[in-house]
Design a protein around this motif. Structure first.
Motif, mmCIF file in Angstrom:
data_model
loop_
_atom_site.group_PDB
_atom_site.id
_atom_site.type_symbol
_atom_site.label_atom_id
_atom_site.label_comp_id
_atom_site.label_asym_id
_atom_site.label_seq_id
_atom_site.Cartn_x
_atom_site.Cartn_y
_atom_site.Cartn_z
ATOM 1 N N ALA A 81 0.833 -1.206 0.000
ATOM 2 C CA ALA A 81 0.000 0.000 0.000
ATOM 3 C C ALA A 81 0.866 1.253 0.000
ATOM 4 O O ALA A 81 0.548 2.246 -0.672
ATOM 5 C CB ALA A 81 -0.925 -0.006 1.210
ATOM 6 N N ALA A 82 1.971 1.205 0.751
ATOM 7 C CA ALA A 82 2.884 2.351 0.791
ATOM 8 C C ALA A 82 3.554 2.554 -0.572
ATOM 9 O O ALA A 82 3.766 3.698 -1.013
ATOM 10 C CB ALA A 82 3.937 2.144 1.866
ATOM 11 N N ILE A 83 3.878 1.461 -1.251
ATOM 12 C CA ILE A 83 4.474 1.556 -2.589
ATOM 13 C C ILE A 83 3.488 2.190 -3.566
ATOM 14 O O ILE A 83 3.846 3.079 -4.358
ATOM 15 C CB ILE A 83 4.903 0.153 -3.065
ATOM 16 N N ALA A 84 2.224 1.762 -3.507
ATOM 17 C CA ALA A 84 1.198 2.350 -4.375
ATOM 18 C C ALA A 84 1.005 3.830 -4.062
ATOM 19 O O ALA A 84 0.842 4.656 -4.975
ATOM 20 C CB ALA A 84 -0.117 1.589 -4.224
ATOM 21 N N ALA A 85 1.035 4.167 -2.774
ATOM 22 C CA ALA A 85 0.888 5.573 -2.386
ATOM 23 C C ALA A 85 2.048 6.406 -2.910
ATOM 24 O O ALA A 85 1.858 7.561 -3.322
ATOM 25 C CB ALA A 85 0.793 5.681 -0.866
ATOM 26 N N ALA A 86 3.247 5.825 -2.912
ATOM 27 C CA ALA A 86 4.411 6.542 -3.438
ATOM 28 C C ALA A 86 4.251 6.820 -4.932
ATOM 29 O O ALA A 86 4.658 7.878 -5.422
ATOM 30 C CB ALA A 86 5.685 5.749 -3.172
ATOM 31 N N VAL A 87 3.656 5.875 -5.657
ATOM 32 C CA VAL A 87 3.398 6.095 -7.086
ATOM 33 C C VAL A 87 2.440 7.269 -7.278
ATOM 34 O O VAL A 87 2.639 8.134 -8.143
ATOM 35 C CB VAL A 87 2.825 4.820 -7.741
ATOM 36 N N ARG A 88 1.404 7.327 -6.450
ATOM 37 C CA ARG A 88 0.467 8.460 -6.540
ATOM 38 C C ARG A 88 1.161 9.778 -6.178
ATOM 39 O O ARG A 88 0.868 10.828 -6.775
ATOM 40 C CB ARG A 88 -0.725 8.223 -5.621
ATOM 41 N N ASN A 89 2.065 9.719 -5.210
ATOM 42 C CA ASN A 89 2.810 10.929 -4.851
ATOM 43 C C ASN A 89 3.631 11.421 -6.034
ATOM 44 O O ASN A 89 3.718 12.637 -6.288
ATOM 45 C CB ASN A 89 3.731 10.649 -3.660
ATOM 46 N N VAL A 90 4.260 10.494 -6.754
ATOM 47 C CA VAL A 90 5.036 10.879 -7.930
ATOM 48 C C VAL A 90 4.127 11.521 -8.974
ATOM 49 O O VAL A 90 4.485 12.524 -9.604
ATOM 50 C CB VAL A 90 5.782 9.659 -8.508
ATOM 51 N N ALA A 91 2.938 10.965 -9.150
ATOM 52 C CA ALA A 91 1.991 11.550 -10.107
ATOM 53 C C ALA A 91 1.637 12.988 -9.735
ATOM 54 O O ALA A 91 1.383 13.815 -10.615
ATOM 55 C CB ALA A 91 0.726 10.695 -10.175
ATOM 56 N N GLY A 92 1.642 13.288 -8.451
ATOM 57 C CA GLY A 92 1.280 14.633 -8.013
ATOM 58 C C GLY A 92 2.412 15.639 -8.071
ATOM 59 O O GLY A 92 2.194 16.834 -7.835
ATOM 60 N N LEU A 93 3.612 15.198 -8.395
ATOM 61 C CA LEU A 93 4.761 16.098 -8.453
ATOM 62 C C LEU A 93 4.820 16.844 -9.774
ATOM 63 O O LEU A 93 4.320 16.365 -10.797
ATOM 64 C CB LEU A 93 6.050 15.300 -8.254
ATOM 65 N N PRO A 94 5.441 18.016 -9.793
ATOM 66 C CA PRO A 94 5.611 18.740 -11.058
ATOM 67 C C PRO A 94 6.421 17.916 -12.046
ATOM 68 O O PRO A 94 7.339 17.178 -11.674
ATOM 69 C CB PRO A 94 6.382 20.003 -10.638
ATOM 70 N N ASP A 95 6.075 18.042 -13.305
ATOM 71 C CA ASP A 95 6.789 17.350 -14.368
ATOM 72 C C ASP A 95 8.038 18.167 -14.705
ATOM 73 O O ASP A 95 7.942 19.335 -15.082
ATOM 74 C CB ASP A 95 5.887 17.234 -15.595
ATOM 75 N N PRO A 96 9.232 17.560 -14.593
ATOM 76 C CA PRO A 96 10.435 18.341 -14.886
ATOM 77 C C PRO A 96 10.684 18.557 -16.369
ATOM 78 O O PRO A 96 11.420 19.477 -16.748
ATOM 79 C CB PRO A 96 11.551 17.479 -14.280
ATOM 80 N N VAL A 97 10.085 17.714 -17.223
ATOM 81 C CA VAL A 97 10.370 17.784 -18.653
ATOM 82 C C VAL A 97 9.838 19.094 -19.228
ATOM 83 O O VAL A 97 8.687 19.461 -19.028
ATOM 84 C CB VAL A 97 9.751 16.581 -19.397
ATOM 85 N N GLY A 98 10.695 19.802 -19.922
ATOM 86 C CA GLY A 98 10.331 21.087 -20.507
ATOM 87 C C GLY A 98 10.600 22.274 -19.615
ATOM 88 O O GLY A 98 10.484 23.424 -20.054
#
Length: 420
Positions: A81-98
């Motif tokens: 569950a913590a691993i899945a939550a970490a994936v969602r946290n990454v989705a919520g981060l700003p996209d560095p590309v561009g």
């Protein structure tokens, strides 16, 4: 054809390169949708993943694997569950590309911008930690990179299940499934082929013990970002608050001893030793920690094991710690320089000058003042997760989040400019 052959590894790398080209221009929303699909799938197929993990853990236990390695290998419902939550946290981060790193107009009128771009194909070579499989996939996907995952044979069933779940999740999105691939093979030959795939793989990141990291750094023809072992030190200065120092020491050593940011060395200023050392030895003993100390530490307790030079160089990853008494802050720094790994060091002090001097002199990726070494972590730093903790000094240092998984390119715009 036997698994892990050169042709199989290069085929996977070639598919990764094609996927990276398709992934690089995708907007943030598409990548975030894919990450949420992965997080959902990890929870929906938890039983399948945990069953595979139990096979790995049982096999490792039967082969006599040490407890700290079993801890790293093991998954349960909470960890998943913590691993899945970490994936969602990454989705919520700003996209560095561009992202524009810098930009300005040159005297000749050209508009110049330096923009973040994906690295391309990232190979991760790591030991028995299935969580790395998902963390690495999430971070590389978000930063527009394809990833080739080569975990250890001890976690083969777990990693296979995790990658299958993630690839299936991508099938319903605009992100190509080949953005996440498991490198075929369980033997060292497949690792060697990955390390030689220059031109198909843009960078390798090894995560694990010293022997793994040194092998990849020394043998790879693909560029390597070196992540280092964690021989972390806690230095208790003469002016330290004793209760604070005890709390930080116990947390740094025992909160999770099997990870790279756990403390492996305790250094105590001689002026506070009589007050601090007896309490520290008692607190560590109560938690099952074996102290390997110099003669001055050993004078406080018969339970102290005499320390060798090798003890001070060791990343124990267990309930062991090396300890010494020093006569000054500078002696503590000299000890760290001689034996440390450049990961994380902490000072406990109430003196601002001492804190400033320590942070200025210690050449490590992270330095903590009145805080546990356990905070050197991508998630704790707000990165969502980390691809590793770099102890080198080129491109990336410390916990590696999304920006560290990008390179840059220059874009300049003119109005018919020619160079005279």
């Amino acid at each position: 054809m036997s698994e892990g052959t050169r042709d199989q590894v290069l085929e996977v790398a070639a598919r990764g390169r094609a996927a990276a080209a398709d992934l690089a221009p995708l907007p943030r929303g598409v990548k975030d949708t894919a990450l949420h699909a992965i997080a959902d799938a990890l929870l929906e197929r938890a039983a399948e993943i945990l069953a595979a993990n139990r096979v790995d853990v049982e096999r490792a236990r039967e082969s006599g694997t040490e407890e700290y390695m079993l801890d790293r290998l093991s998954l349960d419902a909470d960890r998943l569950a913590a691993i899945a939550a970490a994936v969602r946290n990454v989705a919520g981060l700003p996209d560095p590309v561009g992202e524009a790193v810098r930009g300005y107009t040159l005297p000749n009128g050209l508009e110049l911008r330096q923009l973040r771009v994906p690295l391309g194909v990232v190979g991760i070579i790591y030991e028995g930690r299935p969580n790395v499989t998902v963390d690495a996939a999430a971070l590389t996907l978000k930063s527009g990179n394809a990833v080739l995952l080569r975990g250890s044979s001890s976690a083969y069933d777990s990693n296979t299940a995790l990658v299958n779940v993630m690839r299936d999740a991508l099938a319903g999105t605009e992100v190509p499934a080949d953005a996440i691939q498991l490198v075929p093979g369980r033997d060292r030959e497949s690792v060697k082929h990955l390390m030689r795939a220059r031109g198909l793989v843009d960078v390798l990141i090894p995560r694990g013990g010293a022997s793994l990291i040194n092998s990849v750094v020394e043998e790879s023809t693909v560029p390597v970002i070196e992540t280092g072992v964690g021989n972390c030190a806690v230095y208790v200065d003469a002016s330290a608050d004793v209760d604070m120092a005890l709390s930080i020491l116990v947390n740094a050593k025992t909160q999770r001893p099997s990870v790279c940011n756990a403390a492996e060395t305790l250094l105590v200023h001689a002026d506070i030793a009589d007050v601090f050392v007896p309490r520290a030895l008692e607190a560590l003993k109560d938690r099952g920690v074996t102290v390997h100390g110099d003669e001055r530490i050993a004078a406080f307790s018969a339970d102290v094991v005499p320390a060798t030079v090798e003890d001070y160089r060791t990343e124990y990853l267990s309930l062991d710690i090396a300890a010494a008494i020093v006569d000054s802050l500078d002696e503590a720094v000299a000890h760290i320089r001689a034996y440390g790994s450049g990961h994380t060091e902490a000072i406990v002090t109430s003196s601002q000058p001492a804190a400033r001097r320590f942070t200025a002199l210690v050449d490590s990726a992270a330095v903590a003042v009145n805080a546990s070494t356990r905070f050197t972590d991508g998630e704790e730093f707000g990165f969502g997760a980390e691809i590793g903790i770099s102890t080198q000094k080129l491109h990336a240092r410390g916990p590696m989040g999304l920006p560290e998984l990008t390179s840059t390119k220059y874009v300049f715009v003119g109005e018919g400019h020619v160079r005279g």
